[in-house]
Design an enzyme around this catalytic site. Sequence first.
Site, mmCIF file in Angstrom:
data_model
loop_
_atom_site.group_PDB
_atom_site.id
_atom_site.type_symbol
_atom_site.label_atom_id
_atom_site.label_comp_id
_atom_site.label_asym_id
_atom_site.label_seq_id
_atom_site.Cartn_x
_atom_site.Cartn_y
_atom_site.Cartn_z
ATOM 1 N N HIS A 94 0.922 -1.139 0.041
ATOM 2 C CA HIS A 94 0.149 0.043 -0.001
ATOM 3 C C HIS A 94 0.919 1.190 -0.069
ATOM 4 O O HIS A 94 2.119 1.090 0.260
ATOM 5 C CB HIS A 94 -0.825 0.132 1.065
ATOM 6 C CG HIS A 94 -2.043 -1.058 1.344
ATOM 7 N ND1 HIS A 94 -2.948 -0.941 2.095
ATOM 8 C CD2 HIS A 94 -1.935 -2.279 0.608
ATOM 9 C CE1 HIS A 94 -3.689 -2.149 1.776
ATOM 10 N NE2 HIS A 94 -3.165 -2.667 0.987
ATOM 11 N N GLU B 87 0.884 3.883 1.874
ATOM 12 C CA GLU B 87 1.278 4.223 3.193
ATOM 13 C C GLU B 87 2.619 3.141 3.780
ATOM 14 O O GLU B 87 3.641 3.243 4.275
ATOM 15 C CB GLU B 87 0.174 4.050 4.440
ATOM 16 C CG GLU B 87 -0.794 4.982 4.080
ATOM 17 C CD GLU B 87 -2.232 4.622 3.192
ATOM 18 O OE1 GLU B 87 -3.110 5.056 3.236
ATOM 19 O OE2 GLU B 87 -1.751 3.556 2.477
ATOM 20 N N CYS C 57 -5.880 1.872 6.032
ATOM 21 C CA CYS C 57 -6.342 0.510 6.329
ATOM 22 C C CYS C 57 -5.808 -0.095 7.883
ATOM 23 O O CYS C 57 -4.851 0.596 8.301
ATOM 24 C CB CYS C 57 -6.145 -0.626 5.453
ATOM 25 S SG CYS C 57 -4.636 -1.325 5.182
ATOM 26 N N CYS D 7 -2.025 -0.546 7.558
ATOM 27 C CA CYS D 7 -1.311 0.759 7.498
ATOM 28 C C CYS D 7 -1.359 1.467 8.674
ATOM 29 O O CYS D 7 -0.438 2.321 9.200
ATOM 30 C CB CYS D 7 -1.719 1.481 6.349
ATOM 31 S SG CYS D 7 -1.468 0.807 4.598
#
Length: 149
Positions: free
Chosen positions: A53, A55, A83, A86
């Site tokens: 992701h 992040e 999420c 993260c």
Amino acid sequence: MKNHQEYIKKSYKIAQSAQAHGNHPFGALLVLDDKIILSSENTVITDKDITRHAEMNLISLAVKTLDSTTLSSTSLYTSTEPCAMCAGALFWSGISHLIYGCSAKKLGEIAGGSFVVPCTEIFTYGNRKINVSGPILEQEGAEIHRGFW
């Protein structure tokens, strides 16, 4: 300090870049002393790794290149609310400020997500305060997701 909206708009541009590179439309940047010091986009599809992701990519780079004192002074701007994975990485990194564009709830409405947990809920289980601001310019972020999902 610059306006949060300016950095959120930049995170949206990074998200659009991720999409142009064949990935999900998410982008993140790290700000210190009113300067962008790192940025990253989602690379889940191109890296064939579900943990990549925006992040996570950013935090991985940040913890390798910055000391803990510096990290605690930074702000992470992200196109969409992090999420659970993260949010956990952000907590453990020592970054103390999170600013997001599109909310996880809005993303869930658009993408049909079934694992939507607000990051502030996750942070309540930690013993360190993380300042969270968002959603910011949510409709702009929602449009990026509507065009993808």
